[in-house]
Design a protein around this motif. Structure first.
Motif, mmCIF file in Angstrom:
data_model
loop_
_atom_site.group_PDB
_atom_site.id
_atom_site.type_symbol
_atom_site.label_atom_id
_atom_site.label_comp_id
_atom_site.label_asym_id
_atom_site.label_seq_id
_atom_site.Cartn_x
_atom_site.Cartn_y
_atom_site.Cartn_z
ATOM 1 N N PHE A 50 16.830 -15.986 49.416
ATOM 2 C CA PHE A 50 16.043 -17.213 49.523
ATOM 3 C C PHE A 50 16.733 -18.309 50.328
ATOM 4 O O PHE A 50 16.084 -19.281 50.718
ATOM 5 C CB PHE A 50 15.699 -17.726 48.124
ATOM 6 N N ASN A 51 18.022 -18.163 50.569
ATOM 7 C CA ASN A 51 18.733 -19.217 51.301
ATOM 8 C C ASN A 51 18.940 -18.896 52.774
ATOM 9 O O ASN A 51 19.157 -19.794 53.587
ATOM 10 C CB ASN A 51 20.095 -19.483 50.656
ATOM 11 N N ARG A 52 18.854 -17.638 53.151
ATOM 12 C CA ARG A 52 19.192 -17.254 54.519
ATOM 13 C C ARG A 52 18.271 -17.890 55.545
ATOM 14 O O ARG A 52 18.682 -18.170 56.672
ATOM 15 C CB ARG A 52 19.188 -15.739 54.675
ATOM 16 N N GLU A 53 16.998 -18.151 55.166
ATOM 17 C CA GLU A 53 16.071 -18.785 56.113
ATOM 18 C C GLU A 53 16.536 -20.197 56.455
ATOM 19 O O GLU A 53 16.378 -20.657 57.592
ATOM 20 C CB GLU A 53 14.655 -18.818 55.532
ATOM 21 N N TYR A 54 17.085 -20.900 55.448
ATOM 22 C CA TYR A 54 17.612 -22.241 55.711
ATOM 23 C C TYR A 54 18.890 -22.157 56.544
ATOM 24 O O TYR A 54 19.090 -22.943 57.471
ATOM 25 C CB TYR A 54 17.902 -22.959 54.391
ATOM 26 N N GLN A 55 19.771 -21.221 56.213
ATOM 27 C CA GLN A 55 21.044 -21.104 56.911
ATOM 28 C C GLN A 55 20.855 -20.698 58.372
ATOM 29 O O GLN A 55 21.588 -21.152 59.253
ATOM 30 C CB GLN A 55 21.943 -20.089 56.201
ATOM 31 N N GLU A 56 19.875 -19.825 58.624
ATOM 32 C CA GLU A 56 19.658 -19.318 59.970
ATOM 33 C C GLU A 56 18.589 -20.101 60.732
ATOM 34 O O GLU A 56 18.334 -19.813 61.907
ATOM 35 C CB GLU A 56 19.266 -17.838 59.898
ATOM 36 N N GLY A 57 17.950 -21.065 60.047
ATOM 37 C CA GLY A 57 16.926 -21.876 60.697
ATOM 38 C C GLY A 57 15.682 -21.109 61.080
ATOM 39 O O GLY A 57 15.015 -21.426 62.072
ATOM 40 N N SER A 95 21.735 -23.850 49.165
ATOM 41 C CA SER A 95 23.127 -23.445 49.315
ATOM 42 C C SER A 95 23.438 -22.336 48.325
ATOM 43 O O SER A 95 22.830 -22.250 47.249
ATOM 44 C CB SER A 95 24.061 -24.636 49.075
ATOM 45 N N TYR A 96 24.391 -21.484 48.693
ATOM 46 C CA TYR A 96 24.824 -20.410 47.807
ATOM 47 C C TYR A 96 25.666 -20.925 46.642
ATOM 48 O O TYR A 96 25.620 -20.374 45.538
ATOM 49 C CB TYR A 96 25.677 -19.380 48.575
ATOM 50 N N ILE A 97 26.424 -21.962 46.892
ATOM 51 C CA ILE A 97 27.452 -22.388 45.939
ATOM 52 C C ILE A 97 26.882 -22.752 44.560
ATOM 53 O O ILE A 97 27.364 -22.251 43.537
ATOM 54 C CB ILE A 97 28.285 -23.549 46.503
ATOM 55 N N PRO A 98 25.856 -23.623 44.455
ATOM 56 C CA PRO A 98 25.318 -23.928 43.116
ATOM 57 C C PRO A 98 24.748 -22.696 42.415
ATOM 58 O O PRO A 98 24.901 -22.554 41.192
ATOM 59 C CB PRO A 98 24.218 -24.959 43.410
ATOM 60 N N SER A 99 24.115 -21.791 43.180
ATOM 61 C CA SER A 99 23.516 -20.591 42.586
ATOM 62 C C SER A 99 24.589 -19.659 42.032
ATOM 63 O O SER A 99 24.467 -19.137 40.926
ATOM 64 C CB SER A 99 22.675 -19.852 43.630
ATOM 65 N N VAL A 100 25.650 -19.452 42.811
ATOM 66 C CA VAL A 100 26.752 -18.598 42.355
ATOM 67 C C VAL A 100 27.466 -19.251 41.174
ATOM 68 O O VAL A 100 27.825 -18.584 40.204
ATOM 69 C CB VAL A 100 27.735 -18.332 43.505
ATOM 70 N N GLY A 101 27.659 -20.566 41.250
ATOM 71 C CA GLY A 101 28.280 -21.280 40.137
ATOM 72 C C GLY A 101 27.458 -21.160 38.867
ATOM 73 O O GLY A 101 28.016 -20.970 37.771
ATOM 74 N N PHE A 102 26.147 -21.252 39.003
ATOM 75 C CA PHE A 102 25.264 -21.092 37.844
ATOM 76 C C PHE A 102 25.375 -19.682 37.271
ATOM 77 O O PHE A 102 25.419 -19.503 36.043
ATOM 78 C CB PHE A 102 23.818 -21.386 38.244
ATOM 79 N N SER A 103 25.435 -18.675 38.142
ATOM 80 C CA SER A 103 25.545 -17.284 37.683
ATOM 81 C C SER A 103 26.840 -17.061 36.919
ATOM 82 O O SER A 103 26.865 -16.359 35.901
ATOM 83 C CB SER A 103 25.468 -16.329 38.883
ATOM 84 N N MET A 134 15.605 -14.088 37.189
ATOM 85 C CA MET A 134 16.025 -14.449 38.542
ATOM 86 C C MET A 134 15.349 -15.704 39.115
ATOM 87 O O MET A 134 15.968 -16.425 39.904
ATOM 88 C CB MET A 134 15.791 -13.268 39.498
ATOM 89 N N PRO A 135 14.089 -16.016 38.760
ATOM 90 C CA PRO A 135 13.485 -17.241 39.310
ATOM 91 C C PRO A 135 14.268 -18.516 38.996
ATOM 92 O O PRO A 135 14.169 -19.493 39.746
ATOM 93 C CB PRO A 135 12.097 -17.268 38.653
ATOM 94 N N VAL A 136 15.050 -18.521 37.925
ATOM 95 C CA VAL A 136 15.877 -19.697 37.627
ATOM 96 C C VAL A 136 16.911 -19.892 38.736
ATOM 97 O O VAL A 136 17.087 -21.000 39.267
ATOM 98 C CB VAL A 136 16.581 -19.550 36.262
ATOM 99 N N THR A 137 17.593 -18.806 39.102
ATOM 100 C CA THR A 137 18.577 -18.865 40.187
ATOM 101 C C THR A 137 17.899 -19.189 41.506
ATOM 102 O O THR A 137 18.438 -19.944 42.327
ATOM 103 C CB THR A 137 19.327 -17.522 40.295
ATOM 104 N N LEU A 155 23.895 -13.658 43.320
ATOM 105 C CA LEU A 155 24.289 -13.775 44.730
ATOM 106 C C LEU A 155 23.200 -13.213 45.645
ATOM 107 O O LEU A 155 22.884 -13.804 46.687
ATOM 108 C CB LEU A 155 25.606 -13.037 44.961
ATOM 109 N N ILE A 156 22.628 -12.089 45.249
ATOM 110 C CA ILE A 156 21.561 -11.474 46.041
ATOM 111 C C ILE A 156 20.349 -12.403 46.129
ATOM 112 O O ILE A 156 19.767 -12.600 47.201
ATOM 113 C CB ILE A 156 21.151 -10.127 45.424
ATOM 114 N N ALA A 157 19.965 -12.975 44.980
ATOM 115 C CA ALA A 157 18.821 -13.894 44.964
ATOM 116 C C ALA A 157 19.078 -15.095 45.865
ATOM 117 O O ALA A 157 18.200 -15.516 46.637
ATOM 118 C CB ALA A 157 18.546 -14.357 43.531
ATOM 119 N N ALA A 158 20.289 -15.645 45.787
ATOM 120 C CA ALA A 158 20.634 -16.789 46.631
ATOM 121 C C ALA A 158 20.580 -16.402 48.103
ATOM 122 O O ALA A 158 20.108 -17.176 48.948
ATOM 123 C CB ALA A 158 22.019 -17.308 46.267
ATOM 124 N N TYR A 159 21.045 -15.201 48.417
ATOM 125 C CA TYR A 159 21.040 -14.742 49.811
ATOM 126 C C TYR A 159 19.613 -14.603 50.344
ATOM 127 O O TYR A 159 19.298 -15.081 51.440
ATOM 128 C CB TYR A 159 21.776 -13.402 49.915
#
Length: 244
Positions: free
Chosen positions: A77-84, A169-177, A157-160, A71-75
């Motif tokens: 690396f994904n926050r830049e996309y979510q926040e633009g 998106s967070y969802i595939p990363s959390v689902g994978f974890s 972690m690089p896999v996630t 979840l941390i890794a997804a956050y």
């Protein structure tokens, strides 16, 4: 590079996910504490420092850590996309590969912090009613185990991260974890666990018996997973559309 790291740290300082992640990893020592309180009342002879740390470590490593760190890794690396804000991050100026590396450094520091927080909380809870006599050698032993566990988690972690970059998106990363946590739980007590990188976290850090396969083979598998997935992250991110 240091300017980008400073920007990342400043953003995290204002984020509530730091407290959420600390609460998440605290589940293991708190659950372990409750179990040992019951043992102290009903079967005090079963209490020992070695067992106390061992059980807490199993709860943390096998059940919780992969999902929290994912979840941390997804956050991160994904926050830049979510926040633009990805376009703004790339005008600091910094290269895309450098941005990936900087975020991986933040991720590594965060993982090690949470591992140490979990370990220190276990020690603190002992003085909240258990009062197991601590042994310096056992503390040092498990401190090393916890730190090695943190490093092994980071290696995977690089896999996630790659999944996060691809799906944004967070969802595939959390689902994978969740998937690798359940799979690891199933395979750890079989010989096939030595061929599954996420099972190897526990096996390499704590397992004392002989492996069915060479430990060198298992270590090589972990390293190849890290190199391949990190390279995939950098190559994909260099070619990806900033606006995603």
């Amino acid at each position: 590079m240091f300017r980008t790291l400073n920007v990342e740290i400043l953003k995290l300082k204002r984020s509530p996910i730091i407290w959420f992640s600390m609460l998440g990893v605290a589940i293991a020592p708190v659950l372990n504490y409750v179990i040992f309180l019951s043992l102290k009342t009903n079967k005090p002879s079963a209490i020992s420092m070695e067992r106390y740390f061992e059980q807490c470590y199993v709860f943390f490593t096998v059940l919780i850590s992969t999902m929290i760190f994912g979840l941390i890794a997804a956050y991160i690396f994904n926050r830049e996309y979510q926040e633009g804000t990805l376009g703004n991050m790339l005008t600091i100026p910094t290269g895309r590969a450098e941005l990936i590396i900087n975020k991986m450094i933040i991720l590594f520091g965060w993982i090690i912090f949470l591992v140490l927080f979990n370990f220190c909380l276990s020690i603190f809870l002992n003085y909240m009613g258990l009062f197991i006599q601590f042994d310096k050698e056992i503390i040092i032993k498990y401190l090393k185990i916890y730190l090695l566990t943190g490093v092994l988690h980071f290696i995977l972690m690089p896999v996630t991260v790659f999944i996060t970059l691809v799906f944004k998106s967070y969802i595939p990363s959390v689902g994978f974890s969740i998937f690798v946590t359940i799979t690891s739980l199933i395979l750890t007590n079989t010989k096939y666990g030595e061929l599954f990188p996420w099972s190897l976290i526990y096996l390499l850090a704590r397992y004392q018996e002989e492996f069915n396969y060479s430990r060198l083979y298992s270590i090589t598998l972990m390293i190849l997973t890290f190199i391949t997935s990190l390279t995939a992250c950098i190559v994909y991110f260099n070619r990806a559309d900033v606006e995603g």
